[in-house]
Design an enzyme around this catalytic site. Sequence first.
Site, mmCIF file in Angstrom:
data_model
loop_
_atom_site.group_PDB
_atom_site.id
_atom_site.type_symbol
_atom_site.label_atom_id
_atom_site.label_comp_id
_atom_site.label_asym_id
_atom_site.label_seq_id
_atom_site.Cartn_x
_atom_site.Cartn_y
_atom_site.Cartn_z
ATOM 1 N N SER A 278 -5.398 -2.014 3.826
ATOM 2 C CA SER A 278 -5.161 -1.173 5.136
ATOM 3 C C SER A 278 -3.934 -1.559 5.637
ATOM 4 C CB SER A 278 -6.406 -0.958 6.064
ATOM 5 O OG SER A 278 -6.130 0.086 6.706
ATOM 6 N N ASP A 421 -9.645 4.012 2.814
ATOM 7 C CA ASP A 421 -9.131 2.799 3.282
ATOM 8 C C ASP A 421 -10.341 1.770 2.525
ATOM 9 O OD1 ASP A 421 -8.973 0.423 5.041
ATOM 10 O OD2 ASP A 421 -8.071 2.142 6.134
#
Length: 580
Positions: A278, A421
């Site tokens: 991320s 993510d």
Amino acid sequence: MSFSKNFKHYRVFIHSQRPSSRTGRLNSKMHQTNAKNLVLTQWRFINSLKKYLNKISKSELLDSALNKEFAHFLQKLQPNIYGSDLIRYFTQESTVMEETKTQKNQQKVQNLGISLPNVLDTLKTKLGGEILKPKESLPKWLMKPVIPKESLCSKTTYLLYSIKTTTDEGIRLTKINEYCDHLKQYPDAKHISVREGGIQTCLKIRHQEKNSPIIIGALNEVLSLLGYTDPVQGAGLRILSIDGGGTRGLLVIQMLKKLEELAGKPVLEMFDLICGVSTGSIIASLIVVQRKSLDEIEKIYENIGKQVFTQHPIKGTSSLVWSHSYYDTALWENLLKAEVGQETLISTQRRPKTPKLLSVSAVVNHSRLSAYVFRNYNLPCKVQSQYIGGSNHQVWEAVRASAAAPTYFEEFKIGNTLHQDGGILVNNPTAVAIHEAKLLWPHTPLQCVVSFGTGRTVPNPTDTNVEPEAVSASSWKSKFLAVIDSATDTEGVHSMLSDLLPPKTYYRFNPYLTEMLAISEISPEKMTQLKRDALMYLRRNEEKFQEAANSLNTKRSSMQKLNDYIHLQMEMNGLISSKY
């Protein structure tokens, strides 16, 4: 049964039905029976021919004019059965199904004045029935080049030989680039190259071309494609892992600045492998790929945050309903293309002193959630990672997939996989980084593992002091949030690694925050408070940072350097095939 045999059987049958000069004509009853058999044989022959054509159409062999047996078979028939154009089409020289050679074949067919659709129409008219139409064009990620194994071996060997024997620097660079493209286009060529001494050849040429950084860079990419990894520069493996956390990644930048200050060298030179998920993926890519300083990365962070996380509530809510993303995903992608770049991950190995780079995402459209590792390297032959992944993606795609936070941005589709993510599955990627590092350097011990978190809050002691009568069934919302918190927990991995790794090897830095901020927080007051929390944490843990910096600065011993030199000489002279 092949078509040639089928046709031969058909001719024998016809010959057997002809009247003999000795016996005369058959009686009418026998003649009718034989006529029925003749019709049945003709229909078997026609059906067999139609099946063969369908098979050719399905395997997409018509485009390269391939089957010699079928061409030989058609030449035995009369042209009025199928049309003379078909013989002329199928008797063209068969070639390997490569883009350049296919274009030559198409040019030849155009020169003959015929086209494949006309040939198929002729067959459909003469034989009856339906010929399968060519398949619709497939997406690029599904279009795998088809090449016979013998041709693949021959071309791979030829490219290696041409690289080895060419003395002109310009021609050699051209051949190396061609070889690099060949390895990317045909993954099976990697195993052939290793078997034929490709690593040995590249190492020897790289040693000879010390004064040509362009050729050395190209050879480094080739070696990475073949799964070769140079020895580490320190006494052991030095690994950097960065958690996810959105704009709280600003904490990581402050801590990296402190580490640089104490170590006296940039982050790029301190680590052999850098892994991020991320927001950590963004920081890692800006360091490794774009070679940005930490001050520049901080400015980029603030700029991206202001542009992406500024959204009117009404527009954001409507977008969330229709596209499952509160913020503008298209704007986010354009910013990533501009800031982290659009080159492929593997091509970053052409730069000198490039650490191994990993970005972790979560694949959500398989039967079970699985981590996906975007790499700027290939693993050695016969070595398989626990995690699926690839190196042929562009850098911005890796970051986009790794940072596709649910409800914040849309899912990211690459080929037939949907990415979200990586933090929903592996929010602390330290264990992933260690696993990958040990695959690349299996006999190298760990020297220093540094793991950066993006903040945590002090647990509330009142949570455990709940009155028995206050306990009741939890809501679906609380259950869901509890599962999310458990999945994105980073301290569980930290506790495990701190117990398993040797002392003074593993360092985890994760500041306590005055207030846990959302990953999309851009308020100037909140960001200022975030920096204050980071500064207080650095002061309290300066001794620990100094210890980590000293560990990272431990140099490779003279004995280790001697072993590396001897091993390299043995590899270049073919005494060993590879250190792996």
